[in-house]
Design an enzyme around this catalytic site. Structure first.
Site, PDB file in Angstrom:
ATOM      1  N   HIS A 146       0.806  -1.219   0.000  1.00  0.00           N
ATOM      2  CA  HIS A 146       0.000   0.000   0.000  1.00  0.00           C
ATOM      3  C   HIS A 146       0.846   1.280   0.000  1.00  0.00           C
ATOM      4  CE1 HIS A 146       1.316  -0.643   4.034  1.00  0.00           C
ATOM      5  NE2 HIS A 146       0.923   0.578   4.368  1.00  0.00           N
ATOM      6  N   ASP A 147       2.164   1.143   0.077  1.00  0.00           N
ATOM      7  CA  ASP A 147       3.044   2.323   0.088  1.00  0.00           C
ATOM      8  C   ASP A 147       3.766   2.523  -1.240  1.00  0.00           C
ATOM      9  OD1 ASP A 147       2.473   2.861   2.776  1.00  0.00           O
ATOM     10  OD2 ASP A 147       4.101   1.568   3.488  1.00  0.00           O
TER      11      ASP A 147
END
Ligand code: GLC
Ligand code: CA
Length: 613
Positions: A347-348
């Site tokens: 998610h980063d």
């Protein structure tokens, strides 16, 4: 001679062989039409995950939170963010995973809490509050002219200082991330005990099977709180991980956490491990007799293309760097009892098809399959990020930072970069504009929002079936959802999704090679293709028996490329097992046993896998 334990000595471990899948709750599936994903939404897709071949479900933070950083700012570890659901809903999800033979792990975010956490509210209430020392408070420094200065020059991950001035108690507190995310003081034993109870035991008792551990190497800060070296003279704040990552008590803290909590359960832990390039150092965390975690996400692969003085200052890279990175983190456990991971999204990060291959319309499916072929044949525990299994790609270039992007890290970086450019470029409008364009482009490639757009389930509505809310989800849906979505791919045997499914099955049926095998690279300097073998025998030995070797050839360009297969002396006779083009098999008409060192021509972004006969 000392005989080192080999990775295969502990074969059969569920968390080594299992395929893990990361869910980002806000963007996975909305069940109640409020535009935000939720736990009931995840529950409705548990069978989808099972069908994909998932064994371990990792749910990103769904705890109570003011959502300054999408739930990585937790105000109560023992409660669920109300819009996501309830504790009962979480219990139902845990039970539903277990009922299907899947494990479930949560995010353990314990470097910091939210400033709204009751602990911090107490801590900031007065200097003599019993919880004052649960966070990191320091007095100011002063310049010669008396100006108040923060205790150090450290730069936070979300731009600006890591120190926030507290008017009420006249001290600064430390926050490596947003000012609403104060760092906990791990030096305080009572704090550690509270963390173990509230963030860990509470959930382990409910049946969760372990944790992905956020910022796992940042709890122990270097003593003395010194200024970081200056690498960017234009600004006061400097990258400071040398001062707060892998500090002196880090290993001790993790040993304690295992002894007091994790060892009492059958758990897996996977730590987020940035700023740690030395394999010997990583081995201290994941093996060689001093084990503190099951495995880590070492950051070299996701750091590719990031700037040294700032994350969103994109640097061009070449394939040998990517290959060397994969090779290093495949081989570092060989001959040890350590363990590794196979991943390239979360998610980063920007989407891997866009970052490492090509998201051009004619190439993106082939790119997604080629990368799937790579990830599913690498040693270690495989982690897939939601949407990766359908080949989701980065957001379009036309999306604007102000309207479409949401992530605090990218948005702050962008505005901070503009501010600095205006201050330092002395009114040179062209230079300022070039700088803004460059940062925007960098965020388009690397930005975290690329991974946070709603999951594309179908083309039933403009939100790709993610939500029924007429005005859409909390974040804009990718414009290409009619072409890239689950429903479309489920009905298509040649889709990216079908390819992932069959590769996960193949991985499972040849664990010795793919999950546990040894890794050998060929032609590391080749800038166009990636050729490697996985073997069941140690490096240097011929892998000539049936099933002893797999050879993977990957074309990382948009043109035809010729690859040299390893010689028959080394890996024996081979046959094509799978190709990422539907007609890869038809392109093979040679019996490899016939002669060593054969060549093959790969189409754009094609991958093929050969197995020894
Ligand atoms: C980790 C998370 C990231 C978050 C940060 C602060 O890097 O993956 O999303 O912003 O920690 O908790
Ligand atoms: Ca919802």
């Amino acid at each position: 001679m000392v005989s080192l334990v080999s990775a295969s000595s502990s074969k059969g471990t569920w968390w080594k062989e299992g395929t893990a899948y990361q869910i980002y709750p806000a963007s996975f599936k909305d069940s109640n039409g409020d535009g935000l994903g939720d736990i009931a939404g995840i529950l409705s897709k548990v069978d989808y995950l099972k069908d994909l071949g998932v064994d371990i479900v990792w749910v990103s933070p769904m705890f109570e939170s003011p959502q300054i950083d999408m739930g990585y700012d937790i105000s109560n570890y023992e409660a669920v963010h109300a819009p996501y659901g309830t504790l009962e809903a979480m219990q139902a999800l845990i039970d539903a995973c277990h009922a299907r033979g899947m494990k479930i792990i949560l995010d353990l975010v314990i470097n910091h809490t939210s400033a709204e956490h009751a602990w911090f509210k107490e801590s900031r209430s007065s200097r003599d509050n019993p919880k004052r020392d649960w966070y990191i408070w320091k007095p100011p420094r002063h310049a010669e002219d008396g100006t108040r200065l923060p205790p150090t020059n450290w730069r936070s991950y979300f731009s600006g200082s890591t120190w926030e001035w507290d008017e009420h108690t006249q001290e600064y507190y430390l926050h490596l991330f947003a000012k609403e995310m104060p760092d906990l003081n791990w030096e305080n034993k009572e704090t550690r005990q509270a963390i173990y109870d509230s963030a860990m035991r509470f959930w382990l008792e409910k049946g969760v099977d372990g944790f992905r551990i956020d910022c796992v190497n940042m709890y122990s800060k270097r003593a003395g709180f010194l200024d970081a070296p200056i690498v960017d003279a234009a600004v006061f704040e400097q990258p400071a991980w040398s001062e707060y990552a892998n500090g002196p008590r880090m290993h001790e803290f993790l040993r304690e956490m295992n002894r007091e909590v994790l060892d009492k359960y059958d758990t897996v832990t996977v730590g987020e491990l940035p700023h740690t390039p030395d394999p010997q150092h990583v081995l201290r965390y994941v093996g060689s007799g001093d084990k503190q975690m099951s495995m880590v996400f070492q950051f070299d692969i996701v750091d590719i293309g990031q700037g040294a003085s700032g994350k969103y200052r994109f640097q061009d890279w070449k394939l040998p760097q990517f290959k060397a990175t994969v090779t290093k983190w495949q081989q570092f456990i060989e001959g040890t009892d350590g363990w590794t991971t196979s991943f390239c999204e979360n998610h980063d990060q920007g989407r891997s098809v866009s970052r490492f291959a090509s998201d051009a319309p004619e190439h993106r499916e082939h790119s997604a399959k080629m990368l799937a072929l790579m990830l599913t044949t690498l040693t270690g525990t495989l982690f897939i990020y939601q949407g990766q299994e359908i080949g989701m790609i980065n957001v379009p270039k036309e999306w604007t930072i102000d309207q479409d992007y949401q992530d605090i890290e990218s948005v702050n970086f962008f505005h901070n970069a503009i501010k600095v450019a205006r201050q330092t470029m002395a009114g040179d409008q062209q230079a300022i504009q070039d700088e803004i364009d460059y940062i925007r482009r960098s965020i388009q490639i690397l930005g975290r929002d690329n991974a946070r757009t709603p999951m594309q389930w179908d083309d039933s509505n403009k939100s790709a079936g993610f939500t029924d809310r007429p005005e859409g989800g909390w974040m804009r849906t990718h414009d290409l959802y009619p072409e890239i979505n689950v429903a479309k791919q489920q009905g298509d045997a040649n889709s990216v999704l079908s390819f992932w499914k069959s590769m996960i099955r193949l991985r499972r049926s040849h664990k010795d090679l793919f999950v546990y095998g040894n890794f050998r690279i060929y032609e590391p300097g080749n800038e166009d293709t990636f050729v490697y073998a996985k073997t069941t025998v140690p490096a240097g030995e011929a892998a000539v028996g049936a099933g002893q070797a797999a050879v993977v050839v990957l074309n990382f360009t948009g043109k035809d490329q010729t690859v040299n297969l390893p010689s028959a002396d080394e890996v024996g006779a081979l046959r094509l097992q799978v190709g990422s083009y539907t007609d890869s098999a038809a392109a093979e008409d040679v019996d490899l046993a016939a002669g060593p060192g054969q060549q093959r021509t790969l189409r754009p972004w094609e991958g093929r896998l050969y197995m020894s006969l």
